[in-house]
Design an enzyme around this catalytic site. Structure first.
Site, PDB file in Angstrom:
ATOM      1  N   ASP A  12       0.718  -0.968   0.435  1.00 54.23           N
ATOM      2  CA  ASP A  12      -0.005   0.027   0.086  1.00 54.23           C
ATOM      3  C   ASP A  12       0.698   1.495  -0.075  1.00 54.23           C
ATOM      4  OD1 ASP A  12      -2.095   1.517  -0.068  1.00 54.23           O
ATOM      5  OD2 ASP A  12      -2.396   1.049   1.805  1.00 54.23           O
ATOM      6  N   GLY A  15       0.321   5.280  -4.395  1.00 55.95           N
ATOM      7  CA  GLY A  15      -0.570   6.609  -4.919  1.00 55.95           C
ATOM      8  C   GLY A  15      -0.269   7.874  -4.401  1.00 55.95           C
ATOM      9  N   ARG A  16       0.547   7.433  -2.840  1.00 56.75           N
ATOM     10  CA  ARG A  16       0.164   8.947  -1.954  1.00 56.75           C
ATOM     11  C   ARG A  16       1.721   8.927  -1.668  1.00 56.75           C
ATOM     12  NH1 ARG A  16      -1.419   5.897   3.650  1.00 56.75           N
ATOM     13  NH2 ARG A  16      -1.929   4.265   1.876  1.00 56.75           N
ATOM     14  N   TRP A  17       3.059   7.965  -2.044  1.00 58.45           N
ATOM     15  CA  TRP A  17       4.439   8.376  -2.232  1.00 58.45           C
ATOM     16  C   TRP A  17       3.784   9.053  -3.255  1.00 58.45           C
ATOM     17  CZ3 TRP A  17       7.189   6.719  -6.717  1.00 58.45           C
ATOM     18  CH2 TRP A  17       8.790   6.750  -6.063  1.00 58.45           C
ATOM     19  N   ARG A  25      -0.142   9.547  -9.814  1.00 54.17           N
ATOM     20  CA  ARG A  25      -0.225   8.051  -8.972  1.00 54.17           C
ATOM     21  C   ARG A  25       0.395   6.719  -9.576  1.00 54.17           C
ATOM     22  NH1 ARG A  25      -4.202   7.413  -4.686  1.00 54.17           N
ATOM     23  NH2 ARG A  25      -3.643   5.680  -5.472  1.00 54.17           N
ATOM     24  N   HIS A  29       3.006   3.614  -8.598  1.00 52.42           N
ATOM     25  CA  HIS A  29       2.376   1.577  -9.485  1.00 52.42           C
ATOM     26  C   HIS A  29       4.003   1.552 -10.177  1.00 52.42           C
ATOM     27  CE1 HIS A  29      -1.297   2.401  -7.671  1.00 52.42           C
ATOM     28  NE2 HIS A  29      -1.871   2.824  -8.393  1.00 52.42           N
ATOM     29  N   LEU A 123      12.008 -19.766  -5.691  1.00 49.14           N
ATOM     30  CA  LEU A 123      10.638 -19.021  -4.516  1.00 49.14           C
ATOM     31  C   LEU A 123       9.328 -19.196  -5.058  1.00 49.14           C
ATOM     32  CD1 LEU A 123      10.214 -17.118  -2.660  1.00 49.14           C
ATOM     33  CD2 LEU A 123      11.445 -15.110  -4.089  1.00 49.14           C
ATOM     34  N   ARG A 174       2.136  -5.223   5.562  1.00 52.37           N
ATOM     35  CA  ARG A 174       1.262  -4.345   5.056  1.00 52.37           C
ATOM     36  C   ARG A 174       1.791  -2.640   5.301  1.00 52.37           C
ATOM     37  NH1 ARG A 174      -4.837  -2.696   4.579  1.00 52.37           N
ATOM     38  NH2 ARG A 174      -4.565  -0.869   3.277  1.00 52.37           N
ATOM     39  N   LEU A 181      -6.894  -5.071   7.063  1.00 54.06           N
ATOM     40  CA  LEU A 181      -6.301  -6.194   6.178  1.00 54.06           C
ATOM     41  C   LEU A 181      -7.899  -6.144   4.505  1.00 54.06           C
ATOM     42  CD1 LEU A 181      -6.910  -9.259   8.546  1.00 54.06           C
ATOM     43  CD2 LEU A 181      -4.976  -8.247   8.284  1.00 54.06           C
TER      44      LEU A 181
END
Ligand code: FPP
Length: 226
Positions: A12, A15-17, A25, A29, A123, A174, A181
């Protein structure tokens, strides 16, 4: 030390970053997807068996069309750049969620990555796409009814979930500061340890990921026992 096979991550804060840096935004991503590579390589280094990333939720369709379109293109951009490297490092790509609802092009890109890496063992890098836990549980229930099952145990139910062949989730991380959640792996997180960090996903680096793993190892899991 607690065993650690499977880490789930809610990525999460993209967008804010981006907005903090006066960028769109979608730029968040893009850098978020670069960080997927970094964290996957770190997980590989640490000997973790699987990570499951929340890449697109059943609720994300409510976002502006432009952002949805971008997120649907991101797998192609990501695998164009990194599939070769991830494959060479023995990483197996998988997906959970209802991919039948995704644009065909996006679905094909994911299916190709899954197919190319299916024999890899180092992995599992599992992408949750058009994933929602309630949707997963309803889809599982429908399949159970279709199969005509009457004897339903926890093990049987679990075998119908998208994560059927994955190890149990040991740890959820998170990023981005919120402590919820968001319809992610509700069944699978029943006994997982939870770690919430303030850093937004694009700036959550491999060192911090390692610190979360260290914090996990200091915890004592009792699974309801003493
Ligand atoms: C949440 O941040 C993040 C998402 C909805 C998308 C996450 C997707 C990636 C990081 C790319 C995944 C990569 C591939 C290859 C599929 P947000 O936009 O909700 O952030 P905000 O809370 O700041 O708005």
């Amino acid at each position: 030390m607690e065993s650690l096979k499977h880490v789930a991550i809610i990525m999460d804060g993209n967008g804010r970053w981006a907005q903090k840096q006066r960028k769109e935004r979608t730029v968040g991503h893009y850098f978020g997807s670069e960080n997927v590579r970094e964290i996957a390589l770190k997980a590989l280094d640490l000997g973790i068996e699987a990570i499951t990333l929340y890449a697109f939720s059943t609720e994300n369709w409510k976002r502006p069309q432009k952002e949805i379109d971008y997120l649907m293109k991101l797998p192609a951009v990501f695998f164009e750049r990194f599939l070769k490297e991830l494959n060479e490092k023995g990483i197996q790509i998988r997906t959970i969620g209802d991919l039948s609802m995704m644009p065909e092009k996006t679905r094909k890109v994911m299916e190709n990555a899954v197919e190319k890496t299916k024999d890899n063992k180092a992995l599992v890098l599992n992408f949750a796409l058009n994933y929602g836990s309630r949707d997963e549980i309803v889809r599982a229930t429908r399949k159970i009814i279709q199969d005509g099952l009457t004897e339903i145990t926890e093990e049987v139910f679990e075998s119908y979930l998208d994560t059927a062949t994955m190890p149990a989730v040991d740890l959820l991380i998170r990023t981005g500061g919120d402590k919820r959640l968001s319809n992610y792996l509700l069944w699978q997180l029943a006994y997982a340890e939870l770690i919430f960090v303030d850093e937004e996903w694009p700036q959550f680096g491999p060192e911090q990921f390692e610190s979360c793993i260290e914090a996990y190892h200091k915890r004592q899991r009792r699974f309801g026992g003493l």
